[in-house]
Design a protein around this motif. Sequence first.
Motif, mmCIF file in Angstrom:
data_model
loop_
_atom_site.group_PDB
_atom_site.id
_atom_site.type_symbol
_atom_site.label_atom_id
_atom_site.label_comp_id
_atom_site.label_asym_id
_atom_site.label_seq_id
_atom_site.Cartn_x
_atom_site.Cartn_y
_atom_site.Cartn_z
ATOM 1 N N LEU A 119 0.816 -1.217 0.000
ATOM 2 C CA LEU A 119 0.000 0.000 0.000
ATOM 3 C C LEU A 119 0.851 1.270 0.000
ATOM 4 O O LEU A 119 1.886 1.351 0.671
ATOM 5 C CB LEU A 119 -0.925 0.004 1.222
ATOM 6 N N PHE A 120 0.368 2.254 -0.731
ATOM 7 C CA PHE A 120 0.992 3.574 -0.827
ATOM 8 C C PHE A 120 -0.120 4.596 -0.605
ATOM 9 O O PHE A 120 -1.281 4.320 -0.881
ATOM 10 C CB PHE A 120 1.601 3.771 -2.224
ATOM 11 N N ALA A 121 0.249 5.776 -0.142
ATOM 12 C CA ALA A 121 -0.789 6.798 0.080
ATOM 13 C C ALA A 121 -0.179 8.180 0.155
ATOM 14 O O ALA A 121 1.013 8.338 0.471
ATOM 15 C CB ALA A 121 -1.541 6.511 1.377
ATOM 16 N N THR A 122 -1.010 9.193 -0.087
ATOM 17 C CA THR A 122 -0.598 10.547 0.232
ATOM 18 C C THR A 122 -0.518 10.663 1.760
ATOM 19 O O THR A 122 -1.113 9.872 2.494
ATOM 20 C CB THR A 122 -1.589 11.571 -0.354
ATOM 21 N N GLY A 123 0.210 11.700 2.227
ATOM 22 C CA GLY A 123 0.607 11.776 3.632
ATOM 23 C C GLY A 123 -0.482 11.606 4.678
ATOM 24 O O GLY A 123 -0.413 10.703 5.514
ATOM 25 N N THR A 124 -1.474 12.477 4.652
ATOM 26 C CA THR A 124 -2.488 12.429 5.703
ATOM 27 C C THR A 124 -3.382 11.208 5.554
ATOM 28 O O THR A 124 -3.735 10.553 6.546
ATOM 29 C CB THR A 124 -3.330 13.721 5.684
ATOM 30 N N THR A 125 -3.717 10.888 4.333
ATOM 31 C CA THR A 125 -4.535 9.693 4.101
ATOM 32 C C THR A 125 -3.817 8.460 4.653
ATOM 33 O O THR A 125 -4.422 7.640 5.367
ATOM 34 C CB THR A 125 -4.794 9.500 2.589
ATOM 35 N N PRO A 153 0.522 -1.725 7.165
ATOM 36 C CA PRO A 153 1.728 -1.002 6.767
ATOM 37 C C PRO A 153 1.468 -0.244 5.468
ATOM 38 O O PRO A 153 0.809 -0.775 4.557
ATOM 39 C CB PRO A 153 2.769 -2.118 6.569
ATOM 40 N N ILE A 154 1.979 0.983 5.391
ATOM 41 C CA ILE A 154 1.664 1.790 4.221
ATOM 42 C C ILE A 154 2.796 2.779 3.963
ATOM 43 O O ILE A 154 3.290 3.429 4.890
ATOM 44 C CB ILE A 154 0.298 2.487 4.432
ATOM 45 N N HIS A 155 3.228 2.837 2.706
ATOM 46 C CA HIS A 155 4.278 3.792 2.356
ATOM 47 C C HIS A 155 3.631 5.148 2.118
ATOM 48 O O HIS A 155 2.767 5.278 1.262
ATOM 49 C CB HIS A 155 5.021 3.332 1.096
ATOM 50 N N ARG A 156 4.067 6.146 2.877
ATOM 51 C CA ARG A 156 3.443 7.459 2.769
ATOM 52 C C ARG A 156 4.299 8.436 1.976
ATOM 53 O O ARG A 156 5.476 8.600 2.256
ATOM 54 C CB ARG A 156 3.195 8.035 4.161
ATOM 55 N N PHE A 157 3.644 9.085 1.008
ATOM 56 C CA PHE A 157 4.280 10.174 0.285
ATOM 57 C C PHE A 157 3.946 11.480 1.004
ATOM 58 O O PHE A 157 3.342 11.474 2.085
ATOM 59 C CB PHE A 157 3.778 10.217 -1.161
ATOM 60 N N LYS A 158 4.307 12.617 0.396
ATOM 61 C CA LYS A 158 3.960 13.909 0.978
ATOM 62 C C LYS A 158 2.439 14.086 0.966
ATOM 63 O O LYS A 158 1.727 13.393 0.226
ATOM 64 C CB LYS A 158 4.617 15.032 0.177
ATOM 65 N N SER A 159 1.974 15.017 1.765
ATOM 66 C CA SER A 159 0.554 15.343 1.726
ATOM 67 C C SER A 159 0.195 15.842 0.323
ATOM 68 O O SER A 159 1.028 16.449 -0.362
ATOM 69 C CB SER A 159 0.259 16.427 2.764
ATOM 70 N N GLY A 160 -1.048 15.594 -0.081
ATOM 71 C CA GLY A 160 -1.477 15.949 -1.438
ATOM 72 C C GLY A 160 -1.120 17.376 -1.842
ATOM 73 O O GLY A 160 -0.441 17.594 -2.860
ATOM 74 N N PRO A 161 -1.552 18.375 -1.055
ATOM 75 C CA PRO A 161 -1.275 19.756 -1.458
ATOM 76 C C PRO A 161 0.209 20.092 -1.468
ATOM 77 O O PRO A 161 0.622 21.096 -2.049
ATOM 78 C CB PRO A 161 -2.001 20.577 -0.375
ATOM 79 N N LEU A 162 1.033 19.266 -0.853
ATOM 80 C CA LEU A 162 2.483 19.530 -0.813
ATOM 81 C C LEU A 162 3.264 18.667 -1.797
ATOM 82 O O LEU A 162 4.497 18.582 -1.719
ATOM 83 C CB LEU A 162 3.007 19.300 0.615
ATOM 84 N N GLY A 163 2.549 18.028 -2.718
ATOM 85 C CA GLY A 163 3.246 17.285 -3.767
ATOM 86 C C GLY A 163 2.971 15.784 -3.794
ATOM 87 O O GLY A 163 3.468 15.083 -4.676
ATOM 88 N N GLY A 164 2.188 15.306 -2.849
ATOM 89 C CA GLY A 164 1.921 13.858 -2.779
ATOM 90 C C GLY A 164 1.221 13.300 -4.012
ATOM 91 O O GLY A 164 1.536 12.196 -4.465
ATOM 92 N N ASP A 165 0.292 14.082 -4.562
ATOM 93 C CA ASP A 165 -0.393 13.614 -5.781
ATOM 94 C C ASP A 165 0.620 13.454 -6.913
ATOM 95 O O ASP A 165 0.558 12.513 -7.709
ATOM 96 C CB ASP A 165 -1.473 14.609 -6.213
ATOM 97 N N GLN A 166 1.552 14.394 -6.972
ATOM 98 C CA GLN A 166 2.554 14.327 -8.044
ATOM 99 C C GLN A 166 3.496 13.145 -7.831
ATOM 100 O O GLN A 166 3.936 12.519 -8.801
ATOM 101 C CB GLN A 166 3.340 15.636 -8.099
ATOM 102 N N GLU A 167 3.809 12.854 -6.583
ATOM 103 C CA GLU A 167 4.670 11.691 -6.321
ATOM 104 C C GLU A 167 3.974 10.406 -6.774
ATOM 105 O O GLU A 167 4.609 9.511 -7.355
ATOM 106 C CB GLU A 167 5.005 11.614 -4.832
ATOM 107 N N ILE A 168 2.686 10.320 -6.500
ATOM 108 C CA ILE A 168 1.948 9.128 -6.935
ATOM 109 C C ILE A 168 1.849 9.106 -8.457
ATOM 110 O O ILE A 168 1.988 8.055 -9.087
ATOM 111 C CB ILE A 168 0.572 9.065 -6.240
ATOM 112 N N GLY A 169 1.663 10.286 -9.060
ATOM 113 C CA GLY A 169 1.652 10.370 -10.522
ATOM 114 C C GLY A 169 2.960 9.862 -11.117
ATOM 115 O O GLY A 169 2.969 9.149 -12.122
ATOM 116 N N ALA A 170 4.067 10.211 -10.466
ATOM 117 C CA ALA A 170 5.379 9.758 -10.960
ATOM 118 C C ALA A 170 5.479 8.234 -10.879
ATOM 119 O O ALA A 170 6.021 7.587 -11.782
ATOM 120 C CB ALA A 170 6.496 10.412 -10.151
#
Length: 124
Positions: free
Chosen positions: A31-37, A48-65
Motif C-alpha cells: 500500500l501507498f498513500a498521500t501523507g495524511t490519508t 503497513p503503508i508507504h506514505r508520500f507527501k501530503s497531497g497539497p504539498l506534492g503527494g499527488d505528483q509523487e503518486i503520478g510519478a
Amino acid sequence: MKIALIAHDKKKEELLDFVSKHKDVFSQHELFATGTTGLRVNERTELPIHRFKSGPLGGDQEIGARIANQELDAVFFFRDPLTAQPHEPDVSALIRLGDVYRIPMATNIGMAQILIHAIRRNEF
Ligand SMILES: O=C(CO)COP(=O)(O)O
C-alpha cells in the motif's frame, strides 16, 4: 499488487471505512498513500503503508510519478468533487496519468466497490 490510497478531507472517513471493511484484501497487497490519508489509514487499520507527501504539498505528483514509472497497479482516489482544492492541477494531472497508463482508478465509492471486488477475485 501495488495499490495507492488517496482521499480528500471530506472523503477520508468514507475511505477509512472502506479500507477497514476490506482489510483482508488490502493486507495482501503493498500500500501507498498521500501523507495524511496514509497516516489515518494506518492509525485506523494498522496496515503497513508507504506514505508520500501530503497531497497539497506534492503527494499527488509523487503518486503520478509512480504511475508514469509503471510502479502502481491500482488507485483508490476518493475525490471531493464539491470542494475546490488548492492543488487542483495536481489532482487533474494524477488522474490524467492514470488514463495515460490505463491504471484502474476508482474515484468514488461506487467504482471502488467494483474494483476491490475484482482485486479480491484476482481478476486482473
Ligand atoms: O489532497 C489529497 C489528494 O489530492 C490528499 O492528501 P492527504 O492524504 O495528504 O490529505
